[in-house]
Design an enzyme around this catalytic site. Structure first.
Site, PDB file in Angstrom:
ATOM      1  N   CYS A 145       0.904  -0.890  -0.074  1.00 28.46           N
ATOM      2  CA  CYS A 145      -0.014  -0.119  -0.039  1.00 28.46           C
ATOM      3  C   CYS A 145       0.916   1.587  -0.098  1.00 28.46           C
ATOM      4  O   CYS A 145       0.466   2.430   0.066  1.00 28.46           O
ATOM      5  CB  CYS A 145      -0.837   0.450   1.150  1.00 28.46           C
ATOM      6  SG  CYS A 145      -0.271  -0.697   2.592  1.00 28.46           S
ATOM      7  N   TYR A 146       2.443   1.126   0.617  1.00 28.27           N
ATOM      8  CA  TYR A 146       2.646   2.575   0.238  1.00 28.27           C
ATOM      9  C   TYR A 146       4.425   1.869  -0.280  1.00 28.27           C
ATOM     10  O   TYR A 146       5.464   1.385   0.547  1.00 28.27           O
ATOM     11  CB  TYR A 146       2.922   2.893   1.737  1.00 28.27           C
ATOM     12  CG  TYR A 146       2.188   3.490   2.450  1.00 28.27           C
ATOM     13  CD1 TYR A 146       2.248   4.931   2.669  1.00 28.27           C
ATOM     14  CD2 TYR A 146       1.245   2.623   2.875  1.00 28.27           C
ATOM     15  CE1 TYR A 146       1.098   5.283   2.734  1.00 28.27           C
ATOM     16  CE2 TYR A 146       0.711   3.115   3.892  1.00 28.27           C
ATOM     17  CZ  TYR A 146      -0.001   5.137   3.918  1.00 28.27           C
ATOM     18  OH  TYR A 146      -1.138   4.817   4.243  1.00 28.27           O
TER      19      TYR A 146
END
Lengths: 402, 136
Positions: free
Chosen positions: A140-141
């Site tokens: 997600c990052y």
């Protein structure tokens, strides 16, 4: 008499509040008496301007595209490392943090020219700050590296959150050894060459409200040139210490945790500071208003330098070894005379806290209140008092055994 | 008219071995007080001194120094206080060996008496907000 904070606020809103500084009130009460002064005066303002190490800033930089998780990574602001053990783009910049390549005290005394306090000052001054970050990357990052300029006006939040400020009284430091000492209390010359102290005495916030009858959690204050609040009692809060007959602590007593929005603060009240041979810190301007709700509260604000006593602590042996022995007590009036006597020797004194700046803070807060720009707050909860039994202890070490 | 000025003398390696200061005293009747002297590994000498004598002799002495290749800098502006940075805390007062800093009784502001400054530099590192600066 007695008044309420709501009544005082009504007068402030109407531009009718009578406000004086903790220095000015001394002469007024002398001339007019306690009763009349308590009736006439609504607010007494205090101030202090001193290096305060347990200070720092929470910053939220905003999310980059693609996103990066700074949490758990490494982040530097102008090469000063910040704490990243928080969510994706929140970091904490501590006042005493040093660049990794700072030589520290490798060659004594280290100079400590630039650290967290200096980054805070430059941020507040609106200067661009260089951010360098590496991260481990997640689904997600995904991003692993970020290098960019940031500016206080662009980032989401810059919140000053100081976990221990505004000490109620402090030590006077001196040196009995034959070597110069480089300490958080400044340079201490050998053989009682000097003695340094560090509060504004009769103008200091908590010395004017010794039992925390008006200063509590939520109290609105002058912080770093802007408006802040008391968040909590500070770390090492020690209300049960030795007090004089006037109730004023004769040892370092209460402390405050303070919070405020850095975006409305001013760099002249948050100054990056270097203590030779010791480290970096931040010199902070704090001012606290004391509503004169009763004659009793007025009485507390009438304390003068001659009635406030500080302990003299020896820094070559007693302080580093954690001994509680003191060399004696002196009043702030004596300290401010420029000389005190220790062991029969005349010792020159110097302050690490700026009295002229403390006066300026108390006057600025007075002007804000007079102009109706600053209303007083009712404390949401008191900070722990003498009855709490709270103390500040030394660490109890226990050996690590397998 | 008598003059007394503090100056910095840089002696290039080529003349570092010559008795220049001695000649300054003998030929120009100037008195000097050496505040600091050092010789770098490259043999360049540096001397900070207070040079005193009559205005006329002082001028001649400076001319002599210039002619033999000494580079002269004035010390009169050497240590200055950044007024925007000074917080008037007073930490410098007991650090300064010559007592160049004092407190103004009324305002409790720190006064800097430049004429007492010997440019030792202790205040530069000892000043917490780094308000004292060295200027060449």
């Amino acid at each position: 008499m007695p008044k309420t904070i709501a009544e005082i606020n009504r007068k402030i809103s109407q531009g009718k509040a009578v406000v004086v500084t903790a220095e000015e009130v001394l002469g007024i009460a002398r001339d007019r008496g306690i009763k009349k002064t308590a009736e006439e005066i609504d607010v007494v303002t205090t101030g202090t301007f001193s290096p305060m190490c347990s200070s720092g800033a929470f910053l939220n930089t905003g999310h980059s595209k693609p996103r990066i998780k700074l949490g758990g990574g490494k982040v530097f602001l102008n090469d000063v490392p910040v704490y990243t053990g928080l969510a994706a783009v929140d970091v904490f910049l501590g006042a005493t943090a040093l660049p990794d390549d700072d030589p520290r005290n490798r060659f004594r005394p280290g100079e400590f020219n630039y650290g967290g306090g200096h980054v805070i000052e430059e941020l507040v001054a609106g200067k661009d700050i260089k951010l360098k970050a590496t991260a481990y990357g997640t689904d997600c990052y995904p991003r692993k590296k970020l290098e960019t300029w940031i500016n206080i006006k662009d980032i989401n939040n810059a919140i000053l959150f100081n976990i221990r400020n505004a000490y109620q009284n402090y030590e006077v430091a001196t040196n009995l050894s034959d070597k110069t000492l480089y300490t958080y209390m400044g340079i201490l010359k050998p053989a009682l060459g000097n003695a340094n102290y560090a509060t504004s005495g009769q103008l200091s916030p908590l010395l004017n409200d010794p039992y925390y009858k008006t200063i509590g959690i939520g109290t609105r204050i002058f912080l770093g040139g802007g408006i802040g609040h008391v968040a909590w009692h500070g770390t090492q809060h020690d209300p049960g210490i030795l007090r004089g007959d006037n109730g004023v602590p004769k040892r370092p007593g209460a402390t405050l945790a303070l919070i405020g929005d850095m975006k409305q603060m001013r760099p002249e009240w948050l100054i990056g500071t270097s203590m030779l041979g010791y480290g970096c810190t931040l010199t902070i301007g704090i001012g606290i208003p004391i509503p004169i709700l009763s004659e009793e509260i007025l009485q507390y604000t009438l304390v003068s330098d001659a009635e406030i006593f500080a302990p003299i602590v020896e820094f070559s042996e007693a302080h580093p070894q954690g001994s509680s022995d003191i060399l004696g007590e002196v009043s702030y009036a004596q300290l401010k005379s420029g000389h005190i006597e220790i062991h029969g020797k005349d010792v020159p004194t110097a302050s690490l806290s700026s009295y002229p700046k403390a006066v300026e803070i108390a006057r600025t807060l007075k002007r804000w209140i007079e102009q109706g720009e600053f209303l007083l707050t009712e404390a949401a909860a008191p900070i722990p008092g003498v009855e709490s039994g709270m103390t500040s202890r030394m660490l109890k070490e226990r050996p690590l055994t397998e | 008219m008598e003059v007394s000025k503090r100056i910095v003398l840089h002696f290039p390696p080529s003349i570092a071995g010559q008795p220049i200061v001695y000649k300054l005293a003998r030929d120009f009747d100037l008195s000097f007080d050496i505040l600091k002297a050092s010789v770098s590994p490259g043999e360049e000498g540096l001397m900070v001194m207070e040079l005193s004598g009559s205005q006329q002799n002082y001028g001649k002495g400076i001319q002599y120094l210039t002619e033999v290749g000494v580079i002269i800098q004035s010390l009169s502006q050497d240590i200055v206080r950044d007024e925007n940075r000074c917080t008037h805390c007073g930490a410098c007062i007991t650090i300064c060996p010559t007592g160049a800093f004092s407190l103004e009784a009324e305002t409790r502001k720190v006064l800097f008496d430049h004429s007492k400054c010997l440019v030792c530099g202790l205040c530069i590192k000892g000043c917490p907000p780094h308000a004292m600066k060295l200027f060449f």
